[in-house]
Design a protein around this motif. Structure first.
Motif, short mmCIF file in Angstrom:
data_model
loop_
_atom_site.label_atom_id
_atom_site.label_comp_id
_atom_site.label_asym_id
_atom_site.label_seq_id
_atom_site.Cartn_x
_atom_site.Cartn_y
_atom_site.Cartn_z
N ILE A 4 0.81 -1.22 0.00
CA ILE A 4 0.00 0.00 0.00
C ILE A 4 0.84 1.27 0.00
N ASP A 5 1.85 1.36 0.88
CA ASP A 5 2.67 2.59 0.95
C ASP A 5 3.36 2.85 -0.39
N ASP A 6 3.93 1.79 -0.92
CA ASP A 6 4.62 1.87 -2.20
C ASP A 6 3.64 2.30 -3.29
N LEU A 7 2.45 1.74 -3.22
CA LEU A 7 1.41 2.03 -4.22
C LEU A 7 1.10 3.53 -4.26
N PHE A 8 0.91 4.15 -3.08
CA PHE A 8 0.49 5.55 -3.07
C PHE A 8 1.60 6.48 -3.57
N SER A 9 2.86 6.13 -3.32
CA SER A 9 3.93 6.97 -3.87
C SER A 9 3.98 6.84 -5.40
N LYS A 10 3.67 5.65 -5.90
CA LYS A 10 3.62 5.45 -7.36
C LYS A 10 2.43 6.20 -7.97
#
Length: 194
Positions: A160-166
């Motif tokens: 999730i964290d990675d997703l939102f930065s992407k």
């Protein structure tokens, strides 16, 4: 309102309803939700979808989350193209892509559906594959899972964290498409996405 204002239709693909909210296949909805948070606008339930309009850079942007379910996305897209008299070159469709590595984006001005049922239906309904599409890679190791079950799984907490930065990169691409056009935006972003 000035009727010569340039209009854009930005469509995020997904499935409506709480059941699908956090699934990989709802990437298009997620990115539009992020834009709405960033720019403080909300969606209204209208015909065939959830829609919002937003003025940006002297242009009028319509954001659409079809409520027709993925396989019939084209019905909503076609309706709003006709209703708002939006030209094909000012349409951008955002979808997940099972064949692209997680977090990578690909912006293209035309192409096949790549097996994506939403894109397939849009092409059928609007009668052309010459429309801009922004694909977001969701490929990880889905091992022996069937594609259908993988795309309809919820994102894992560690993703999730990675997703939102992407997604923030995706938002930059969308607004560059509106401001700079397709080809300039492809030149800026596609080469940085390996």
């Amino acid at each position: 309102m000035n009727h010569s204002i340039e209009k854009f239709l930005i469509v995020g693909l997904g499935n409506p309803g709480y059941l699908y909210k956090k699934t990989r296949h709802n990437l298009g909805f997620m990115i539009l939700d992020q834009i709405s948070k960033k720019y403080f606008f909300s969606f209204s339930k209208k015909k065939l979808g959830f829609i919002s309009s937003f003025s940006y850079d002297d242009k009028l942007l319509f954001f659409l989350k079809p409520s027709t379910y993925m396989n019939r996305s084209g019905i909503a897209v076609k309706y709003w193209i006709i209703k708002e008299k939006i030209i094909i070159k000012n349409i951008l469709i955002i979808s997940d892509d099972i064949y692209l590595n997680f977090g990578n984006f690909r912006l293209k001005g035309k192409g096949g559906s790549g097996g994506h049922n939403g894109l397939k239906n849009i092409e059928k309904e609007i009668g052309t594959s010459h429309y801009a599409r922004l694909r977001f890679g969701i490929k990880k190791n889905f091992l022996d899972k069937k594609i259908n079950s993988y795309v309809l799984e919820n994102w894992k907490n560690e993703e999730i964290d990675d997703l939102f930065s992407k997604l923030d990169i995706g938002i930059k691409i969308i607004f560059s498409f509106v401001t700079n056009g397709l080809h300039k935006t492809m030149n800026i972003f596609n080469c940085h996405n390996t």
